[in-house]
Design a protein around this motif. Sequence first.
Motif, PDB file in Angstrom:
ATOM      1  N   SER A 191       0.856  -1.182   0.000  1.00  0.00           N
ATOM      2  CA  SER A 191       0.000   0.000   0.000  1.00  0.00           C
ATOM      3  C   SER A 191       0.899   1.242   0.000  1.00  0.00           C
ATOM      4  N   LEU A 192       2.043   1.142  -0.653  1.00  0.00           N
ATOM      5  CA  LEU A 192       3.137   2.118  -0.600  1.00  0.00           C
ATOM      6  C   LEU A 192       3.869   1.961   0.729  1.00  0.00           C
ATOM      7  N   GLU A 193       3.128   2.012   1.812  1.00  0.00           N
ATOM      8  CA  GLU A 193       3.601   1.719   3.165  1.00  0.00           C
ATOM      9  C   GLU A 193       2.367   1.501   4.017  1.00  0.00           C
ATOM     10  N   GLY A 194       2.461   0.588   4.975  1.00  0.00           N
ATOM     11  CA  GLY A 194       1.304   0.353   5.823  1.00  0.00           C
ATOM     12  C   GLY A 194       1.372  -0.999   6.499  1.00  0.00           C
ATOM     13  N   GLY A 195       0.378  -1.263   7.336  1.00  0.00           N
ATOM     14  CA  GLY A 195       0.318  -2.526   8.056  1.00  0.00           C
ATOM     15  C   GLY A 195      -1.115  -2.849   8.414  1.00  0.00           C
TER      16      GLY A 195
END
Length: 372
Positions: A191-195
């Motif tokens: 998500s491009l960056e995320g968790g």
Amino acid sequence: MTSINEQPIPAARPVIGEDEIEAAVRVLRSGRVVQGPEVAAFEEGFSRLVDDRHCVAVNSGTSALHLLLLALGIGPGDEVIVPSFSFAASANAVRLVGADVVFADIEPGSFGLDPAAVEAAITPRTAAIMPVHLYGHPAAMDKLMPIADKHQLAVVEDACQAHAAALNGTPVGAFGAGGTFSFYPTKNMHSLEGGMVTTADAELARTLRLLRNQGMEQRYANEIVGANMRMTDVSAAVGRVQLGKVEGWTDQRRANAAYLDAHITAPAVTTPPVAEGARHVYHQYTVRISGDRDAAMAKLTEAGVGNAVYYPTPIHRLKPYWEPDQKAGRTWDLPETERAAAEVVSLPVHPSLTAGDLERIVAAVNSLGENL
């Protein structure tokens, strides 16, 4: 040596296509960019990967681990059993909540926690076990869960590399008290960056939602002390697009791995085994090299085949862990961990590989021979 007309094959390749770009632009134009409808829709969609568990989106995989430990009430005075053969974030999250890390050895095949080593590491202070589904292979949850139940311990799954992996039909992230996933750009989906945190416990999910948003559900009605670990709607929109593609990409990764399994014959190279009942999703295709690993990697690089070591230094030997243990006179007996760190090399397996790429990878690996 790479031909002048051949581009090097990267070890990993993030996918950002027009669908992802359009989704991000759509959200930016909407003006709803943080913790809005895209995040809620992403959580709902991801729950289908984890047996319909509650899903709580956050800003990174590390945040997911950190918040799950906090929500479970794990803190100073507690111990959490963690593999040392993992990315540092697994242990860092334990330290961030003030608990103590206890390292246990791994199984040589799956690279996951060895259940016997876990049982031997349990003390009266043990509060949780953190299996890591490393490289996309599920840990031995069928053996670890009974140990946790017997000792009344929480199980915190680090599934940050294992989207859509499963063991005996149960997806990772759906075994323990909670599971955690990362959406960093090189993961099987991103998500491009995320968790994401997953849990079957509705109250735990609510606590996680409070913790990620300064302790409040309603604005200015803070219920607990929390932080800002929210996912943006831009990230969630990209994640939703990738969620629709991850099964196809997983099938391709597994097909690529099957090709490599069938065609790599170099005596110095051991291809990754898969445990019975395991669905390996091959975040990494990790082989073992007997002999001079550095020489082997140099030859692969010269042939234009990307390669990398995940992870060359076990966590217990990293400065933040090694130095305190040395001062305390504490040592760890982790022979399989040390052996894995000295032998592993990850080869390209990502879904962008062509048939020609796979042939080149096999040719380069098989040219290593046996005299490394």
